[in-house]
Enzyme design. Structure first.
Site, PDB file in Angstrom:
ATOM      1  N   ARG A 144      75.506  60.136  84.015  1.00 13.95           N
ATOM      2  CA  ARG A 144      74.214  59.255  84.615  1.00 13.95           C
ATOM      3  C   ARG A 144      73.984  59.305  86.116  1.00 13.95           C
ATOM      4  O   ARG A 144      73.023  59.656  87.317  1.00 13.95           O
ATOM      5  CB  ARG A 144      73.876  57.931  84.558  1.00 13.95           C
ATOM      6  CG  ARG A 144      72.807  57.100  84.505  1.00 13.95           C
ATOM      7  CD  ARG A 144      72.638  55.819  84.244  1.00 13.95           C
ATOM      8  NE  ARG A 144      72.090  54.757  84.699  1.00 13.95           N
ATOM      9  CZ  ARG A 144      70.768  54.914  84.366  1.00 13.95           C
ATOM     10  NH1 ARG A 144      70.140  55.701  83.465  1.00 13.95           N
ATOM     11  NH2 ARG A 144      70.174  53.734  85.112  1.00 13.95           N
ATOM     12  N   ARG A 147      71.309  55.612  79.850  1.00 13.79           N
ATOM     13  CA  ARG A 147      71.849  55.308  79.605  1.00 13.79           C
ATOM     14  C   ARG A 147      72.905  56.262  77.896  1.00 13.79           C
ATOM     15  O   ARG A 147      71.882  55.955  77.250  1.00 13.79           O
ATOM     16  CB  ARG A 147      72.292  54.014  79.348  1.00 13.79           C
ATOM     17  CG  ARG A 147      71.678  53.125  81.107  1.00 13.79           C
ATOM     18  CD  ARG A 147      71.390  51.959  80.670  1.00 13.79           C
ATOM     19  NE  ARG A 147      70.760  51.338  82.254  1.00 13.79           N
ATOM     20  CZ  ARG A 147      69.986  51.688  82.861  1.00 13.79           C
ATOM     21  NH1 ARG A 147      68.759  51.801  81.464  1.00 13.79           N
ATOM     22  NH2 ARG A 147      69.723  51.018  83.564  1.00 13.79           N
ATOM     23  N   TYR A 172      72.762  55.763  95.982  1.00 18.63           N
ATOM     24  CA  TYR A 172      72.788  57.305  95.736  1.00 18.63           C
ATOM     25  C   TYR A 172      72.261  58.118  96.469  1.00 18.63           C
ATOM     26  O   TYR A 172      72.826  59.493  97.191  1.00 18.63           O
ATOM     27  CB  TYR A 172      71.850  58.015  94.871  1.00 18.63           C
ATOM     28  CG  TYR A 172      72.542  57.459  93.469  1.00 18.63           C
ATOM     29  CD1 TYR A 172      73.618  57.730  92.593  1.00 18.63           C
ATOM     30  CD2 TYR A 172      71.472  56.541  92.665  1.00 18.63           C
ATOM     31  CE1 TYR A 172      74.376  57.792  91.656  1.00 18.63           C
ATOM     32  CE2 TYR A 172      71.814  55.816  90.936  1.00 18.63           C
ATOM     33  CZ  TYR A 172      73.475  56.116  91.033  1.00 18.63           C
ATOM     34  OH  TYR A 172      73.634  56.087  89.879  1.00 18.63           O
ATOM     35  N   HIS A 191      78.777  57.610  80.807  1.00 18.17           N
ATOM     36  CA  HIS A 191      78.195  57.398  82.205  1.00 18.17           C
ATOM     37  C   HIS A 191      78.374  57.473  83.973  1.00 18.17           C
ATOM     38  O   HIS A 191      77.609  57.717  84.593  1.00 18.17           O
ATOM     39  CB  HIS A 191      78.615  55.808  82.688  1.00 18.17           C
ATOM     40  CG  HIS A 191      77.497  55.098  82.932  1.00 18.17           C
ATOM     41  ND1 HIS A 191      76.270  54.263  82.787  1.00 18.17           N
ATOM     42  CD2 HIS A 191      77.300  54.230  84.602  1.00 18.17           C
ATOM     43  CE1 HIS A 191      75.677  53.596  83.706  1.00 18.17           C
ATOM     44  NE2 HIS A 191      75.994  53.643  85.242  1.00 18.17           N
ATOM     45  N   HIS A 232      65.276  51.850  87.253  1.00 18.17           N
ATOM     46  CA  HIS A 232      66.299  50.747  88.148  1.00 18.17           C
ATOM     47  C   HIS A 232      64.825  49.602  88.363  1.00 18.17           C
ATOM     48  O   HIS A 232      63.928  50.602  88.185  1.00 18.17           O
ATOM     49  CB  HIS A 232      66.676  52.016  89.083  1.00 18.17           C
ATOM     50  CG  HIS A 232      68.108  51.709  88.736  1.00 18.17           C
ATOM     51  ND1 HIS A 232      68.501  52.230  90.144  1.00 18.17           N
ATOM     52  CD2 HIS A 232      69.305  51.744  87.634  1.00 18.17           C
ATOM     53  CE1 HIS A 232      69.724  53.156  89.132  1.00 18.17           C
ATOM     54  NE2 HIS A 232      69.946  52.313  87.984  1.00 18.17           N
ATOM     55  N   LYS A 280      67.197  49.284  79.237  1.00 18.83           N
ATOM     56  CA  LYS A 280      67.841  47.618  79.930  1.00 18.83           C
ATOM     57  C   LYS A 280      66.881  46.685  80.091  1.00 18.83           C
ATOM     58  O   LYS A 280      66.249  46.791  80.789  1.00 18.83           O
ATOM     59  CB  LYS A 280      68.608  48.162  81.062  1.00 18.83           C
ATOM     60  CG  LYS A 280      69.540  47.164  81.512  1.00 18.83           C
ATOM     61  CD  LYS A 280      70.623  47.420  82.423  1.00 18.83           C
ATOM     62  CE  LYS A 280      71.741  46.773  83.129  1.00 18.83           C
ATOM     63  NZ  LYS A 280      72.501  46.809  84.083  1.00 18.83           N
TER      64      LYS A 280
END
Length: 277
Positions: free
Chosen positions: A228, A137, A260, A225, A251, A162
């Protein structure tokens, strides 16, 4: 009064919220109370619904609206727990259903055009290459310090991603060369990889502004973004296992990565259709 309780909300949650959460929540709460102009303890569910309608009218995506509602929910949950209000106005508010759209990403030709556009600016070229080959990110990119980079094994330690999760990401030989070239040309000393002229890290606003300029010159959509999404989509197209992509992206849930795989299936379908014409 609103400013005071909002600040207390952030002060009491600083150990729980990541810097990115604080940033997005502050924006959402500021926007809501600028729209509503009531005291936090006077807000009704109807006020929240009016705000939601205005956001939809502005053309905001459902995902963006849901993120803003998350800020309000968290804030009013805190107000209830601290007995600052008697009734939670968010109790009957339902988030708009997310549409099932696939993430936008660049094809390989568009990546090549972006790389070509930035080739004469070592910093821009290094930023583009780092975002594309690591999948980090932009907020994570700007926090990278030189001591976090393992040049021999081409790994970067992301200290606080995150949710304050740490992980290692990989980068290519090409990316290493671009980073080294940028660092060779850099005039200011700084512990950060991407530094401003005061020795601190570059601001997110600066990077977003540069990408806006790229977009205007290239004629197609590209924001930080996007890189990414492009990173993950291109790995999925090469049949990298979902669990590996999940680990590289940071994640927590595999469900966040599954999109994806759907994107890869969509790309294959497009290829098939092209050959059937």
């Amino acid at each position: 009064m609103n400013l005071e309780i909002i600040q207390t909300f952030f002060d009491d949650n600083k150990a729980r919220f990541s810097p990115e959460t604080v940033r997005s929540y502050k924006i959402a709460l500021t926007q809501f109370f600028a729209f509503c102009t009531k005291g936090h303890d006077e807000v009704k569910a109807a006020d929240v619904r009016s705000w939601m309608a205005s956001l939809e009218k502005q053309g905001l995506k459902q995902r963006t609206i849901n993120l803003k509602l998350s800020a309000l929910r968290s804030f009013y949950q805190y107000c209830m727990e601290e007995t600052k209000i008697n009734k939670n106005p968010m109790k009957t508010i339902k988030s708009p259903k997310k549409n099932d759209s696939l993430p936008y990403y660049l094809n390989r030709r568009q990546v090549a055009l972006l790389q070509e556009l930035t080739r004469n600016d070592p910093r821009d070229r290094a930023i583009v290459e780092a975002l594309y080959t690591t999948g980090v990110r932009v907020s994570e990119l700007l926090q990278i310090k030189l001591e976090d980079i393992k040049w021999e094994s081409r790994q970067i330690w992301i200290r606080k991603g995150k949710g304050n999760k740490e992980r290692f990401v990989l980068f290519t030989h090409e990316c290493a060369e671009r980073l080294k070239m940028y660092l060779h040309h850099r005039k200011h000393e700084s512990p950060y990889l991407f530094a401003n002229n005061r020795g601190g890290h570059l601001s997110r606003v600066y990077v977003e502004k540069r990408f806006q300029e790229f977009r205007e010159k290239l004629g197609f959509k590209v924001v930080p973004h996007t890189m990414r999404h492009t990173f993950a989509a291109h790995l999925a197209e090469k049949n990298m296992p979902q669990s590996f992509i999940q680990e590289l992206l940071g994640h927590v849930s595999i469900n966040s990565t599954r999109i994806y795989t759907r994107l890869m299936e969509h790309a294959r379908k497009k290829q098939y259709d092209r050959y059937q014409i």
